[in-house]
Write an enzyme that holds these catalytic residues in place. Structure first.
Site: not given
Length: 180
Positions: A57, A96, A123
């Site tokens: 990701s 992230h 998210d």
């Protein structure tokens, strides 16, 4: 019988004192590793000073198998920083980028919204049910450095536990049968 027979004979021929010395040495190695880990926790201010990237990701910046070094300071979190966070109800931390920072006017607390660089949307679907922002207590640390591909060892041993058990068994036999 060959090699296996020689190993069994080697174990039988060891004296109890030698076996105990080897076990104590192994215990000291494990204890030293735990002390180093706790020391890193104190220095970095993070509950987990080192994490492995488990998904794609964050590509192309970080690839699956990269190891990240974390630090958690009192400085405010800014948009663009890469953070590692835990979500209520999930055991595995997520790596992230912060895309939005929201400061509450009444309390001064800062909430953040994150997104994986390689993901389409933010998210919010990963957060706990009804949660729209991450609070500071969710964040384990900021990424301050990385080692590419080194974390694959951890990923392989997690995904294929038989390899982990074989490696531990082989290391245990090596420790017990060493002559020094």
């Amino acid at each position: 019988m060959g090699y296996l027979g020689e190993m069994v004979e080697s174990i039988r021929s060891l004296q109890i004192r030698h076996v105990l010395t080897q076990i104590i040495s192994l215990g000291m190695i494990v204890t030293s590793a735990l002390i180093i880990w706790k020391g890193l926790m104190c220095v970095t201010g993070s509950e987990s000073p080192v994490v492995v990237v488990l998904s794609g990701s964050m590509e192309p910046g970080f690839k699956r198998g990269d190891i990240l070094f974390l630090h958690m300071s009192k400085d405010p979190i800014r948009a663009g920083e890469i953070v590692v966070f835990n979500v209520d109800g999930r055991e595995i931390p997520i790596v992230h980028r912060v895309i939005k920072v929201h400061e509450r006017q009444d309390t001064g607390e800062v909430d953040v919204l994150t997104k994986g660089d390689n993901n389409f949307g933010d998210d919010r679907l990963l957060y706990a049910h009804g949660q729209l922002w991450l609070q500071r207590h969710h964040i384990m640390g900021r990424a301050v450095g990385f080692l590419p591909y080194v974390g694959w060892v951890t990923i392989i041993m997690t995904e294929k536990p038989i390899i982990k058990y074989l490696l531990i068994g082989a290391l245990g036999l090596l420790v017990i049968t060493s002559k020094e």
